[in-house]
Design a protein around this motif. Structure first.
Motif, short mmCIF file in Angstrom:
data_model
loop_
_atom_site.label_atom_id
_atom_site.label_comp_id
_atom_site.label_asym_id
_atom_site.label_seq_id
_atom_site.Cartn_x
_atom_site.Cartn_y
_atom_site.Cartn_z
N PHE A 61 0.81 -1.21 0.00
CA PHE A 61 0.00 0.00 0.00
C PHE A 61 0.85 1.27 0.00
O PHE A 61 0.45 2.28 -0.54
CB PHE A 61 -0.91 0.03 1.23
CG PHE A 61 -1.93 -1.07 1.25
CD1 PHE A 61 -3.04 -1.02 0.43
CD2 PHE A 61 -1.77 -2.17 2.08
CE1 PHE A 61 -3.99 -2.03 0.44
CE2 PHE A 61 -2.70 -3.18 2.10
CZ PHE A 61 -3.81 -3.12 1.27
N GLY A 62 2.00 1.25 0.63
CA GLY A 62 2.80 2.45 0.77
C GLY A 62 2.23 3.35 1.85
O GLY A 62 1.39 2.94 2.66
N PRO A 66 1.62 -1.20 6.52
CA PRO A 66 2.32 -2.47 6.32
C PRO A 66 1.76 -3.22 5.12
O PRO A 66 0.59 -3.08 4.77
CB PRO A 66 2.06 -3.24 7.62
CG PRO A 66 0.80 -2.64 8.17
CD PRO A 66 0.78 -1.20 7.72
N ASP A 67 2.63 -4.01 4.50
CA ASP A 67 2.18 -4.88 3.40
C ASP A 67 1.22 -5.92 3.95
O ASP A 67 1.31 -6.31 5.12
CB ASP A 67 3.37 -5.60 2.75
CG ASP A 67 4.35 -4.64 2.10
OD1 ASP A 67 4.02 -3.45 1.94
OD2 ASP A 67 5.45 -5.10 1.76
N GLU A 68 0.32 -6.36 3.10
CA GLU A 68 -0.58 -7.45 3.48
C GLU A 68 -0.25 -8.64 2.61
O GLU A 68 -0.15 -8.53 1.39
CB GLU A 68 -2.04 -7.02 3.26
CG GLU A 68 -3.02 -8.05 3.76
CD GLU A 68 -4.44 -7.53 3.75
OE1 GLU A 68 -5.34 -8.34 3.45
OE2 GLU A 68 -4.66 -6.34 4.02
N THR A 69 -0.04 -9.80 3.24
CA THR A 69 0.32 -11.01 2.51
C THR A 69 -0.54 -12.17 2.99
O THR A 69 -0.77 -12.33 4.19
CB THR A 69 1.82 -11.35 2.71
OG1 THR A 69 2.60 -10.26 2.25
CG2 THR A 69 2.22 -12.60 1.95
N THR A 131 -6.23 9.34 -8.59
CA THR A 131 -5.78 8.51 -9.71
C THR A 131 -4.38 8.01 -9.40
O THR A 131 -3.63 8.65 -8.66
CB THR A 131 -5.75 9.29 -11.04
OG1 THR A 131 -4.86 10.39 -10.90
CG2 THR A 131 -7.13 9.80 -11.40
N GLY A 132 -4.05 6.86 -9.94
CA GLY A 132 -2.72 6.32 -9.69
C GLY A 132 -2.41 5.17 -10.63
O GLY A 132 -3.22 4.80 -11.48
N THR A 133 -1.22 4.63 -10.43
CA THR A 133 -0.77 3.47 -11.20
C THR A 133 -0.35 2.39 -10.24
O THR A 133 0.39 2.64 -9.28
CB THR A 133 0.42 3.86 -12.11
OG1 THR A 133 -0.01 4.89 -13.00
CG2 THR A 133 0.89 2.66 -12.92
N TYR A 160 0.97 -0.61 -4.95
CA TYR A 160 0.32 0.69 -5.09
C TYR A 160 1.23 1.85 -4.69
O TYR A 160 0.80 2.99 -4.68
CB TYR A 160 -0.95 0.74 -4.23
CG TYR A 160 -2.06 -0.10 -4.80
CD1 TYR A 160 -2.90 0.41 -5.78
CD2 TYR A 160 -2.24 -1.42 -4.38
CE1 TYR A 160 -3.91 -0.36 -6.32
CE2 TYR A 160 -3.26 -2.19 -4.92
CZ TYR A 160 -4.08 -1.65 -5.88
OH TYR A 160 -5.08 -2.43 -6.43
N ARG A 161 2.51 1.57 -4.37
CA ARG A 161 3.42 2.63 -3.93
C ARG A 161 3.83 3.51 -5.08
O ARG A 161 3.86 3.17 -6.21
CB ARG A 161 4.67 2.05 -3.28
CG ARG A 161 4.34 1.25 -2.05
CD ARG A 161 5.54 0.58 -1.47
NE ARG A 161 6.01 -0.42 -2.44
CZ ARG A 161 7.23 -0.92 -2.45
NH1 ARG A 161 8.10 -0.54 -1.58
NH2 ARG A 161 7.58 -1.81 -3.34
#
Length: 161
Positions: A61-62, A66-69, A131-133, A160-161
């Motif tokens: 996510f940035g 924290p990252d989700e795994t 908006t994003g990439t 998404y970072r």
């Protein structure tokens, strides 16, 4: 008679070679899976998976989150909670819409036990007013099983970072 017998033997040998050497390449398996867009198409890819395959998903996510795994054995897919009844993911994704999905770029690397194929895809999105990439990376490990290639593992990262 000899011609007929020779033709018959040649046909049998050619058929044996085709069966012993499947036409699918590692990239074919990955592309077939990535191109599956509905449940029927995804179900058609089950023959491409090793019975003990594992799928790991990581969401980056940035913004300090924290990252989700999470991981699951692909064979357990049908016994996992019904995603259509659990609204947690749908609620979290409210307001999210993909606006463009690029074609994946592929690279591969041969290893002792099989082939690693990486597919990278850029996805433009709108989430509420933002908006994003997002960069999606799918890392497949393809190994031979019973004379054919099978997806042994898949690691998917949504960045998404």
């Amino acid at each position: 008679m000899k011609r007929i017998l020779a033709t018959l033997i040649g046909t049998i040998l050619a058929t044996g070679l085709v069966l012993a050497n499947p036409s699918d390449e590692p990239k074919d398996l990955t592309a077939r899976y990535l191109n599956a867009t509905d449940e029927a198409a995804i179900a058609a890819t089950w023959k491409d998976w090793h019975p003990k395959a594992v799928h790991t998903v990581t969401i980056k996510f940035g913004l300090g989150q924290p990252d989700e795994t999470f991981s699951y054995p692909v064979a357990d897919w049908e016994t996992l909670p019904d995603w259509h009844q659990d609204t947690t993911l749908a609620d979290a994704m409210q307001g999210y819409r993909e606006t463009r999905r690029g074609a994946p770029t592929f690279s591969s690397e041969f290893t002792d036990g099989g082939t690693r194929v990486t597919a990278k895809t850029r996805v433009d999105y709108i989430w509420d007013d933002t908006t994003g990439t997002m960069n999606q990376t799918d890392r497949f490990f393809i190994a031979p099983q019973a004379g054919q290639l099978a997806i042994r593992a898949l690691d998917t990262t949504f960045d998404y970072r």
